[in-house]
Design a protein around this motif. Sequence first.
Motif, PDB file in Angstrom:
ATOM      1  N   GLN A   7     -12.044  55.785 -48.347  1.00 23.92           N
ATOM      2  CA  GLN A   7     -10.901  55.013 -47.655  1.00 23.92           C
ATOM      3  C   GLN A   7      -9.581  56.355 -47.506  1.00 23.92           C
ATOM      4  O   GLN A   7      -9.575  57.216 -48.396  1.00 23.92           O
ATOM      5  CB  GLN A   7     -10.497  53.881 -48.392  1.00 23.92           C
ATOM      6  N   PRO A   8      -8.788  55.963 -46.380  1.00 24.48           N
ATOM      7  CA  PRO A   8      -7.699  56.791 -46.229  1.00 24.48           C
ATOM      8  C   PRO A   8      -6.751  56.441 -47.422  1.00 24.48           C
ATOM      9  O   PRO A   8      -6.947  55.429 -47.955  1.00 24.48           O
ATOM     10  CB  PRO A   8      -7.392  56.558 -45.065  1.00 24.48           C
ATOM     11  N   ASP A   9      -6.094  57.359 -47.845  1.00 24.06           N
ATOM     12  CA  ASP A   9      -4.882  56.916 -48.717  1.00 24.06           C
ATOM     13  C   ASP A   9      -4.113  55.970 -48.180  1.00 24.06           C
ATOM     14  O   ASP A   9      -3.778  55.578 -47.201  1.00 24.06           O
ATOM     15  CB  ASP A   9      -4.216  58.369 -49.250  1.00 24.06           C
ATOM     16  N   CYS A  10      -3.592  55.336 -49.330  1.00 20.67           N
ATOM     17  CA  CYS A  10      -2.732  53.929 -48.894  1.00 20.67           C
ATOM     18  C   CYS A  10      -1.417  53.967 -47.783  1.00 20.67           C
ATOM     19  O   CYS A  10      -1.501  53.506 -47.139  1.00 20.67           O
ATOM     20  CB  CYS A  10      -2.011  53.698 -50.136  1.00 20.67           C
ATOM     21  N   GLU A  11      -0.848  55.391 -48.018  1.00 26.17           N
ATOM     22  CA  GLU A  11       0.229  55.496 -47.069  1.00 26.17           C
ATOM     23  C   GLU A  11      -0.249  55.552 -45.685  1.00 26.17           C
ATOM     24  O   GLU A  11       0.333  55.007 -44.891  1.00 26.17           O
ATOM     25  CB  GLU A  11       1.186  56.442 -47.462  1.00 26.17           C
ATOM     26  N   ASN A  12      -1.153  56.742 -45.395  1.00 31.28           N
ATOM     27  CA  ASN A  12      -1.690  56.687 -44.255  1.00 31.28           C
ATOM     28  C   ASN A  12      -2.566  55.572 -43.572  1.00 31.28           C
ATOM     29  O   ASN A  12      -2.494  55.053 -42.562  1.00 31.28           O
ATOM     30  CB  ASN A  12      -2.571  58.019 -44.210  1.00 31.28           C
ATOM     31  N   LYS A  13      -3.063  54.787 -44.610  1.00 24.82           N
ATOM     32  CA  LYS A  13      -3.922  53.644 -44.117  1.00 24.82           C
ATOM     33  C   LYS A  13      -3.062  52.563 -43.525  1.00 24.82           C
ATOM     34  O   LYS A  13      -3.312  51.823 -42.602  1.00 24.82           O
ATOM     35  CB  LYS A  13      -4.533  52.939 -45.410  1.00 24.82           C
ATOM     36  N   THR A  14      -1.884  52.271 -44.127  1.00 26.33           N
ATOM     37  CA  THR A  14      -0.869  51.400 -43.596  1.00 26.33           C
ATOM     38  C   THR A  14      -0.447  51.730 -42.288  1.00 26.33           C
ATOM     39  O   THR A  14      -0.342  51.019 -41.470  1.00 26.33           O
ATOM     40  CB  THR A  14       0.376  51.382 -44.603  1.00 26.33           C
ATOM     41  N   GLU A  15      -0.153  53.093 -41.913  1.00 24.70           N
ATOM     42  CA  GLU A  15       0.362  53.380 -40.601  1.00 24.70           C
ATOM     43  C   GLU A  15      -1.016  53.465 -39.831  1.00 24.70           C
ATOM     44  O   GLU A  15      -0.755  52.979 -38.646  1.00 24.70           O
ATOM     45  CB  GLU A  15       0.871  54.928 -40.712  1.00 24.70           C
ATOM     46  N   ALA A  16      -1.989  53.834 -40.164  1.00 29.45           N
ATOM     47  CA  ALA A  16      -3.038  53.629 -39.233  1.00 29.45           C
ATOM     48  C   ALA A  16      -3.548  52.142 -38.878  1.00 29.45           C
ATOM     49  O   ALA A  16      -3.816  52.042 -37.769  1.00 29.45           O
ATOM     50  CB  ALA A  16      -4.372  54.562 -39.892  1.00 29.45           C
ATOM     51  N   ARG A  17      -3.429  51.395 -39.972  1.00 27.57           N
ATOM     52  CA  ARG A  17      -3.566  50.191 -39.717  1.00 27.57           C
ATOM     53  C   ARG A  17      -2.664  49.432 -38.525  1.00 27.57           C
ATOM     54  O   ARG A  17      -3.193  48.453 -37.774  1.00 27.57           O
ATOM     55  CB  ARG A  17      -3.591  49.503 -40.892  1.00 27.57           C
ATOM     56  N   ARG A  73      -9.793  47.157 -26.137  1.00 26.45           N
ATOM     57  CA  ARG A  73     -11.132  46.641 -26.292  1.00 26.45           C
ATOM     58  C   ARG A  73     -12.107  47.642 -27.037  1.00 26.45           C
ATOM     59  O   ARG A  73     -13.250  47.596 -27.227  1.00 26.45           O
ATOM     60  CB  ARG A  73     -11.800  46.419 -24.822  1.00 26.45           C
ATOM     61  N   ARG A  74     -11.542  49.058 -27.235  1.00 20.21           N
ATOM     62  CA  ARG A  74     -12.387  49.959 -27.936  1.00 20.21           C
ATOM     63  C   ARG A  74     -12.947  49.263 -29.337  1.00 20.21           C
ATOM     64  O   ARG A  74     -12.260  48.493 -29.971  1.00 20.21           O
ATOM     65  CB  ARG A  74     -11.634  51.183 -28.248  1.00 20.21           C
ATOM     66  N   LYS A  75     -13.885  49.624 -29.704  1.00 19.54           N
ATOM     67  CA  LYS A  75     -14.474  49.257 -31.234  1.00 19.54           C
ATOM     68  C   LYS A  75     -15.090  50.635 -31.879  1.00 19.54           C
ATOM     69  O   LYS A  75     -15.714  51.540 -31.196  1.00 19.54           O
ATOM     70  CB  LYS A  75     -15.912  48.398 -30.899  1.00 19.54           C
ATOM     71  N   SER A  76     -15.040  50.413 -33.107  1.00 21.07           N
ATOM     72  CA  SER A  76     -15.534  51.747 -33.794  1.00 21.07           C
ATOM     73  C   SER A  76     -17.021  51.307 -34.348  1.00 21.07           C
ATOM     74  O   SER A  76     -17.573  50.516 -34.517  1.00 21.07           O
ATOM     75  CB  SER A  76     -14.746  51.650 -35.178  1.00 21.07           C
ATOM     76  N   VAL A 129      -7.155  55.675 -37.894  1.00 21.27           N
ATOM     77  CA  VAL A 129      -6.838  54.507 -36.900  1.00 21.27           C
ATOM     78  C   VAL A 129      -8.141  53.899 -36.514  1.00 21.27           C
ATOM     79  O   VAL A 129      -8.272  52.787 -36.381  1.00 21.27           O
ATOM     80  CB  VAL A 129      -6.184  54.975 -35.582  1.00 21.27           C
ATOM     81  N   GLU A 130      -9.179  54.707 -36.095  1.00 22.95           N
ATOM     82  CA  GLU A 130     -10.449  54.335 -35.350  1.00 22.95           C
ATOM     83  C   GLU A 130     -11.112  53.395 -36.375  1.00 22.95           C
ATOM     84  O   GLU A 130     -11.705  52.400 -36.266  1.00 22.95           O
ATOM     85  CB  GLU A 130     -11.307  55.365 -34.877  1.00 22.95           C
ATOM     86  N   PHE A 131     -10.775  53.818 -37.801  1.00 23.58           N
ATOM     87  CA  PHE A 131     -11.705  52.989 -38.991  1.00 23.58           C
ATOM     88  C   PHE A 131     -11.035  51.585 -38.828  1.00 23.58           C
ATOM     89  O   PHE A 131     -12.038  50.541 -39.230  1.00 23.58           O
ATOM     90  CB  PHE A 131     -11.035  53.588 -40.197  1.00 23.58           C
ATOM     91  N   PHE A 132     -10.023  51.252 -38.410  1.00 22.89           N
ATOM     92  CA  PHE A 132      -9.365  49.858 -38.421  1.00 22.89           C
ATOM     93  C   PHE A 132      -9.720  48.879 -37.112  1.00 22.89           C
ATOM     94  O   PHE A 132      -9.184  47.914 -37.112  1.00 22.89           O
ATOM     95  CB  PHE A 132      -7.962  50.044 -38.840  1.00 22.89           C
ATOM     96  N   LEU A 143      -0.913  50.924 -36.323  1.00 20.03           N
ATOM     97  CA  LEU A 143      -1.295  51.526 -35.184  1.00 20.03           C
ATOM     98  C   LEU A 143      -2.633  50.681 -34.519  1.00 20.03           C
ATOM     99  O   LEU A 143      -2.552  50.229 -33.080  1.00 20.03           O
ATOM    100  CB  LEU A 143      -1.592  53.172 -35.002  1.00 20.03           C
ATOM    101  N   ALA A 144      -3.556  50.512 -35.044  1.00 18.62           N
ATOM    102  CA  ALA A 144      -5.088  49.835 -34.695  1.00 18.62           C
ATOM    103  C   ALA A 144      -4.511  48.399 -34.428  1.00 18.62           C
ATOM    104  O   ALA A 144      -4.854  48.026 -33.305  1.00 18.62           O
ATOM    105  CB  ALA A 144      -5.985  49.821 -35.660  1.00 18.62           C
ATOM    106  N   GLU A 145      -3.539  47.980 -35.237  1.00 17.91           N
ATOM    107  CA  GLU A 145      -3.329  46.254 -34.806  1.00 17.91           C
ATOM    108  C   GLU A 145      -2.461  46.238 -33.596  1.00 17.91           C
ATOM    109  O   GLU A 145      -2.737  45.267 -32.944  1.00 17.91           O
ATOM    110  CB  GLU A 145      -2.515  45.714 -36.105  1.00 17.91           C
ATOM    111  N   GLU A 146      -1.582  47.139 -33.425  1.00 18.66           N
ATOM    112  CA  GLU A 146      -0.730  47.213 -32.064  1.00 18.66           C
ATOM    113  C   GLU A 146      -1.604  47.262 -30.965  1.00 18.66           C
ATOM    114  O   GLU A 146      -1.525  46.531 -30.013  1.00 18.66           O
ATOM    115  CB  GLU A 146       0.245  48.127 -32.313  1.00 18.66           C
TER     116      GLU A 146
END
Length: 77
Positions: free
Chosen positions: A4-14, A26-29, A67-70, A16-19
Amino acid sequence: MTEQPDCENKTEARKLAEEYMLLGGRRKSKIDDNITDVRKWEDDPPEAESFWTGQIDPLDEERRKEVEFFLPSINNP
């Protein structure tokens, strides 16, 4: 086990993915053996495409993969 990405980056990545998804993205991982790839079968709405090219494409590879992970997975219907 998937690392898993570290918590701080995961929050920002999540965020971005959610937005991106809220904009109709429509992209999927595809995650296989800890390798993340993105599939795009349908065109994104203009707002989502613009967000991806402006906010996610410019990220370095490691951050973009976070980001793609989410994104929704092609493995889950």
